[in-house]
Design a protein around this motif. Structure first.
Motif, short mmCIF file in Angstrom:
data_model
loop_
_atom_site.label_atom_id
_atom_site.label_comp_id
_atom_site.label_asym_id
_atom_site.label_seq_id
_atom_site.Cartn_x
_atom_site.Cartn_y
_atom_site.Cartn_z
N SER A 70 -85.77 -0.94 42.61
CA SER A 70 -85.79 0.36 43.26
C SER A 70 -86.17 1.47 42.30
O SER A 70 -86.63 2.53 42.72
CB SER A 70 -84.42 0.67 43.86
OG SER A 70 -83.43 0.74 42.84
N SER A 71 -85.99 1.26 41.03
CA SER A 71 -86.32 2.28 40.03
C SER A 71 -86.82 1.56 38.79
O SER A 71 -86.12 0.70 38.25
CB SER A 71 -85.09 3.13 39.70
OG SER A 71 -85.43 4.17 38.81
N HIS A 122 -75.76 -1.45 42.59
CA HIS A 122 -77.03 -1.97 42.07
C HIS A 122 -76.80 -2.54 40.68
O HIS A 122 -75.77 -2.29 40.05
CB HIS A 122 -78.10 -0.88 42.02
CG HIS A 122 -77.90 0.12 40.93
ND1 HIS A 122 -76.92 1.11 40.99
CD2 HIS A 122 -78.53 0.29 39.73
CE1 HIS A 122 -76.97 1.85 39.89
NE2 HIS A 122 -77.94 1.37 39.11
#
Length: 315
Positions: free
Chosen positions: A192-193, A288
């Motif tokens: 996601s990043s 996460h």
């Protein structure tokens, strides 16, 4: 091509040296050629022996059943060894091909300036006598009797089998080195990043993101990206519950924001082994895994290493 190899048993203090894959491939080619040549010769000898047996029967000569049975048994053993050696040689070729693929992927990582740089071999003057190349046994001569030819073939098979064992040992050593590379995805799912500058989720200002994030539900398994020794397992500022693994060659992986830890300091872990569970501890906006790779104490992009595992599924 070259490959980084540990030179001691310690993950934390292992040295680096370069092994050339050309020697391995050359040895494999020699083995394959010898096996094929020996198989062809053995088939011819077996056919000639059967032909002589039929001719002797036609002229009415008496055969010694004990001697003939012994010869047939030995030919059967040689044929069986040829089949086994062929199977071992094929398996070894597959292993070496896989290692070549991985070396190509590691070359891509090196071009990205994120991997361990192998030592460059020293080149200089060379010389010496030009001697005949080493072979597995002496060639079979037409002057040899059938029994002598069979004995020579068996000695050649012993030599070929030894070469296969030696090459397989080198390939196994390279496989162990590969296991220590952080190429296994620690969590199933998409990032996601990514690594690099981004807008900080708390302040909204530009900030450097030192790893990659994998969003997942709380309790999702976190697995070791490569083989190594756990050097940290506990609470770290901003990271929350965190595990660090030392893979040798100055490579460290870090797994942050875990809900709970399953590995402890000093544990030896293998690629894909369960080490923790996804959580949202520390400086985190939600559940996460924050995953980092450090080389010589500097942050490097984990995506380079993870891409190797994606390109070579068996890794």
């Amino acid at each position: 091509m070259s490959f980084v190899v540990h030179t001691s048993g310690s993950f934390a203090r292992s040295g680096i040296r370069t092994l050339s894959l050309r020697a391995v491939l050359l040895g494999g080619a020699v083995c394959a050629a010898l096996v094929c040549a020996t198989s062809f010769w053995a088939g011819m000898q077996f056919g000639q022996r059967l032909g002589r047996q039929e001719m002797t029967t036609l002229v009415g000569a008496e055969l010694d059943p004990v001697t003939e049975q012994f010869s047939v048994d030995r030919l059967g053993e040689v044929s069986g060894r040829l089949v086994r050696l062929e199977s071992e040689a094929r398996a070894l070729v597959k292993k070496i091909s896989a290692l070549e693929t991985v070396e190509g992927a590691l070359g891509d990582v090196r071009r990205g300036r994120t991997a361990v740089t192998p030592r460059t071999p020293v080149r200089g003057a060379s010389g010496g006598r030009a001697l005949a190349p080493a072979r597995c046994g002496e060639p079979v001569s037409d002057d040899m009797s059938g029994a002598e030819r069979l004995q020579q073939t068996e000695r050649g098979l012993d030599c070929v089998q030894g070469l296969i064992r030696d090459i397989d040992a080198v390939a196994a050593q390279r496989s162990l080195v590969l296991m220590s590379m952080p190429t296994f995805a620690p969590v199933n799912g998409q990032m996601s990043s990514r690594f690099g500058n981004r807008l900080d989720p708390f302040t909204g200002s530009l900030a450097f993101h030192s790893g990659v994030d994998f969003p997942a539900t709380p309790g999702t398994p976190i697995r070791a990206a490569g083989a190594g020794r756990v050097r940290t397992a506990g609470w770290m500022s901003d990271y929350g519950y965190t595990i660090e693994i030392d893979h040798g060659n100055d490579l460290i992986t870090r797994y942050g924001h875990a809900l709970r830890l399953h590995a402890k300091v000093g544990d030896l872990v293998t690629p894909g082994q369960l080490i923790a569970e996804v959580g949202s501890t520390g400086r985190s906006t939600g559940p996460h895994l924050h995953f980092e790779v450090l080389h010589q104490g500097r942050f490097v992009d984990p995506a380079f290493y993870l891409s190797i595992g994606a390109r070579v599924p068996h890794v």
